[in-house]
Scaffold this motif. Structure first.
Motif, mmCIF file in Angstrom:
data_model
loop_
_atom_site.group_PDB
_atom_site.id
_atom_site.type_symbol
_atom_site.label_atom_id
_atom_site.label_comp_id
_atom_site.label_asym_id
_atom_site.label_seq_id
_atom_site.Cartn_x
_atom_site.Cartn_y
_atom_site.Cartn_z
ATOM 1 N N GLY A 37 43.900 28.454 41.399
ATOM 2 C CA GLY A 37 44.625 28.533 42.498
ATOM 3 C C GLY A 37 43.812 29.698 43.402
ATOM 4 O O GLY A 37 43.462 30.638 42.684
ATOM 5 N N TRP A 38 44.818 30.327 44.736
ATOM 6 C CA TRP A 38 44.605 31.549 45.082
ATOM 7 C C TRP A 38 44.897 32.738 44.513
ATOM 8 O O TRP A 38 44.850 33.811 44.725
ATOM 9 C CB TRP A 38 45.007 31.218 46.957
ATOM 10 C CG TRP A 38 44.471 30.342 47.781
ATOM 11 C CD1 TRP A 38 44.715 28.624 48.104
ATOM 12 C CD2 TRP A 38 43.129 29.938 48.908
ATOM 13 N NE1 TRP A 38 43.944 27.569 48.541
ATOM 14 C CE2 TRP A 38 43.009 28.873 49.037
ATOM 15 C CE3 TRP A 38 42.212 31.463 48.159
ATOM 16 C CZ2 TRP A 38 42.012 29.053 50.212
ATOM 17 C CZ3 TRP A 38 41.519 30.957 49.701
ATOM 18 C CH2 TRP A 38 41.266 29.712 50.502
ATOM 19 N N LEU A 39 46.187 32.122 43.792
ATOM 20 C CA LEU A 39 46.358 33.375 42.769
ATOM 21 C C LEU A 39 45.314 33.834 42.179
ATOM 22 O O LEU A 39 46.100 35.275 41.813
ATOM 23 C CB LEU A 39 47.172 32.950 42.354
ATOM 24 C CG LEU A 39 49.102 32.633 42.843
ATOM 25 C CD1 LEU A 39 49.786 31.804 42.600
ATOM 26 C CD2 LEU A 39 49.389 34.070 43.898
ATOM 27 N N VAL A 104 48.098 45.516 40.900
ATOM 28 C CA VAL A 104 48.818 45.813 40.316
ATOM 29 C C VAL A 104 49.242 43.642 40.477
ATOM 30 O O VAL A 104 50.165 43.361 39.794
ATOM 31 C CB VAL A 104 49.989 45.861 41.170
ATOM 32 C CG1 VAL A 104 51.223 45.702 41.400
ATOM 33 C CG2 VAL A 104 50.445 47.281 41.239
ATOM 34 N N LEU A 105 49.474 43.184 41.540
ATOM 35 C CA LEU A 105 49.311 41.962 41.496
ATOM 36 C C LEU A 105 48.271 41.307 41.402
ATOM 37 O O LEU A 105 48.595 39.767 40.518
ATOM 38 C CB LEU A 105 49.220 41.053 42.968
ATOM 39 C CG LEU A 105 49.624 41.738 44.664
ATOM 40 C CD1 LEU A 105 49.093 41.063 45.761
ATOM 41 C CD2 LEU A 105 51.004 41.164 44.520
ATOM 42 N N HIS A 106 47.392 41.707 40.344
ATOM 43 C CA HIS A 106 46.621 40.595 39.572
ATOM 44 C C HIS A 106 47.047 40.658 37.935
ATOM 45 O O HIS A 106 47.750 39.410 37.178
ATOM 46 C CB HIS A 106 45.058 41.218 39.049
ATOM 47 C CG HIS A 106 43.783 40.338 38.348
ATOM 48 N ND1 HIS A 106 43.617 39.611 38.138
ATOM 49 C CD2 HIS A 106 43.510 41.313 37.089
ATOM 50 C CE1 HIS A 106 43.353 39.018 36.995
ATOM 51 N NE2 HIS A 106 43.367 40.120 36.659
ATOM 52 N N MET A 107 47.606 42.156 37.956
ATOM 53 C CA MET A 107 48.602 42.079 36.396
ATOM 54 C C MET A 107 49.658 41.039 36.768
ATOM 55 O O MET A 107 50.093 40.661 35.548
ATOM 56 C CB MET A 107 48.632 43.495 36.158
ATOM 57 C CG MET A 107 47.747 44.138 36.059
ATOM 58 S SD MET A 107 48.573 46.077 36.111
ATOM 59 C CE MET A 107 49.396 46.051 34.403
ATOM 60 N N ARG A 109 49.925 38.096 38.163
ATOM 61 C CA ARG A 109 49.631 36.804 38.276
ATOM 62 C C ARG A 109 49.522 36.526 36.565
ATOM 63 O O ARG A 109 49.819 35.495 35.828
ATOM 64 C CB ARG A 109 48.836 36.198 38.873
ATOM 65 C CG ARG A 109 48.370 34.721 39.638
ATOM 66 C CD ARG A 109 47.428 34.332 38.008
ATOM 67 N NE ARG A 109 46.557 35.277 37.576
ATOM 68 C CZ ARG A 109 45.369 35.292 36.869
ATOM 69 N NH1 ARG A 109 45.955 33.827 35.479
ATOM 70 N NH2 ARG A 109 44.336 35.766 36.287
ATOM 71 N N THR A 110 48.373 37.585 36.067
ATOM 72 C CA THR A 110 48.552 37.270 34.623
ATOM 73 C C THR A 110 49.966 37.300 33.944
ATOM 74 O O THR A 110 49.737 36.278 32.845
ATOM 75 C CB THR A 110 47.144 38.416 33.683
ATOM 76 O OG1 THR A 110 46.572 38.735 34.796
ATOM 77 C CG2 THR A 110 46.931 38.259 32.658
ATOM 78 N N LEU A 335 63.223 34.293 29.031
ATOM 79 C CA LEU A 335 62.517 36.275 28.143
ATOM 80 C C LEU A 335 62.183 37.220 29.598
ATOM 81 O O LEU A 335 62.084 38.036 29.812
ATOM 82 C CB LEU A 335 63.264 35.990 26.569
ATOM 83 C CG LEU A 335 63.336 37.554 26.837
ATOM 84 C CD1 LEU A 335 64.527 37.539 27.010
ATOM 85 C CD2 LEU A 335 63.264 37.905 25.400
ATOM 86 N N ALA A 336 60.915 36.185 28.783
ATOM 87 C CA ALA A 336 60.268 37.345 29.351
ATOM 88 C C ALA A 336 59.780 36.966 30.915
ATOM 89 O O ALA A 336 59.039 38.515 31.605
ATOM 90 C CB ALA A 336 57.822 36.222 28.969
ATOM 91 N N VAL A 337 60.022 36.267 31.228
ATOM 92 C CA VAL A 337 59.925 36.249 32.705
ATOM 93 C C VAL A 337 61.031 37.519 33.380
ATOM 94 O O VAL A 337 61.153 38.034 34.631
ATOM 95 C CB VAL A 337 60.067 34.693 33.352
ATOM 96 C CG1 VAL A 337 60.636 34.491 35.035
ATOM 97 C CG2 VAL A 337 58.919 33.913 33.247
#
Length: 392
Positions: A37-39, A104-107, A109-110, A335-337
């Motif tokens: 999507g948009w992200l 930064v935003l791309h990273m 989202r990834t 945990l990762a989140v």
């Protein structure tokens, strides 16, 4: 014979156009996961901003002179005399910050979508290296206008290298080209900014795009359970996702021009090594590290401060090899989140503290002096304020 047919015959006589056309059809017609999507547009925005930075950088290079005597004057000339020079200088200045923000935003989202997991570990690693190179672009380009703020911010920034054990003093000398920031520093930063980093970033982008297109976008299915996308359910790259990216790119260009007109970057006063401005701070993307270093004092404080600032970047680089769980969905990776959210909140808090430190702020109708460490001290309105009372 039409021009199109002539070009087609010319190319066909020299290349295997069927293979080329087949590759292009496959890439254009590729299906993307249903959750795309948009992200998922920030990667393309980063690429567009890099192309914009390259174009405007070339235009600036036509008139820029990388010497202490001419650097600031050439920026003044570009801004005041060159046709639309003020515009592409502002687009270049704002584009640097927006490109770092887009990366930064791309990273983010990834990371939160678990797209760094097998078989995309190297895609993530190349993306983190792109991030490192991008902020280095910002650091080296910041000095080139050779104004007071840039000169002293670079002095403070390069001084941090001296805190690294064993090689710190040598590294600081190597970066500056001497004991202090001089024309030699400007020359080195110019070469790194306009010659070395563009080649490095172009190579990393090529590798990153190849890896990304080879593995396609990640689904939210667990590692080892990803299914081949059904053409009936996947989202077409063209025209659906391309249209989304095109809309956001147009909005981005509008934002760039608007910021350039409404909030232009000042040229500032020429650099003066004998006059130190008050409260020099780095750009926003260095503020978290800048503020974190303040909390490490004592004989070994600088050493542990450098480690504290380096660990997050090292974790970013190695994270795909540390997080070996098979799940990608954020709900199944608490945990990762959680680690990601803590890191993000810590960076925001440190950045805000770095921004407001050594200033006066109003909270709920009361005036406060924010000290070196970001601690608020109420100002007595009936007594003159003395900064020295808040240093300890």
């Amino acid at each position: 014979m039409t021009q199109k047919n002539w070009v087609a015959r010319f190319l066909s006589a020299r290349f295997d156009m069927e293979t080329v056309n087949g590759f292009l059809r496959k890439q254009i017609g590729k299906r993307l996961p249903p959750h795309t999507g948009w992200l998922h547009v920030f990667g393309s925005l980063s690429l567009i901003l890099y192309l914009s930075q390259t174009l405007t950088g070339i235009m600036l290079l036509i008139y820029y002179r990388p010497t202490p005597e001419e650097a600031h004057k050439s920026i003044q000339y570009i801004t005041a005399e060159v046709n639309y020079g003020w515009l592409y200088r502002q687009i270049h200045a704002w584009g640097a910050s927006l490109m770092i923000l887009a990366v930064v935003l791309h990273m983010m989202r990834t990371y939160f979508f678990g797209a760094y997991k097998n078989p995309r570990e190297l895609t993530w690693v190349s993306g983190v290296l792109i991030f490192f190179v991008t902020i280095t672009f910002g650091f080296t380009g910041y000095l080139l206008p050779w104004n007071q703020v840039a000169f002293w911010a670079t002095t403070v920034g390069t001084e941090s290298a001296n805190k690294i054990p064993v090689v710190g003093e040598w590294l600081r000398y190597f970066i500056r080209g001497g004991d202090v920031v001089t024309g030699e520093t400007l020359s080195r930063f110019f070469v790194v900014h306009v010659i070395i980093l563009p080649w490095v970033l172009t190579g990393l982008l090529t590798i990153h795009l190849f890896l990304m297109r080879a593995a396609n976008l990640s689904t939210l299915e667990p590692v080892g359970e990803e299914k081949h996308l059904d053409p009936k359910h996947g989202i077409p790259f063209f025209p659906v996702h391309v249209c989304k990216e095109s809309i956001v790119i147009v909005l981005l260009l509008a934002v760039l021009v608007t910021l350039s007109v409404v909030s232009p970057w000042e040229i500032g006063e020429p650099a003066d090594p004998l006059a130190t401005p008050e409260h020099i701070k780095p750009e926003w993307y260095f503020l978290p590290s800048y503020q974190l270093l303040k909390y490490f004092e004592g004989p070994y404080g600088a050493f542990f401060g450098i480690i504290a600032c380096s660990v997050p970047f090292l974790l970013l680089l190695l994270w795909p090899f540390l997080d070996r769980g098979k799940h990608r969905h954020p709900r199944k990776r608490p945990l990762a989140v959680g680690v990601g959210l803590v890191g993000l909140i810590a960076a925001l808090v440190l950045g805000i503290l770095g921004h407001i430190s050594e200033t006066e702020q109003t909270f709920f109708g009361r005036r406060y002096h924010i000290d070196h460490y970001g601690r608020p001290h109420r100002i007595d309105d009936d007594a003159p304020h003395d900064d020295s009372t808040h240093e300890n």
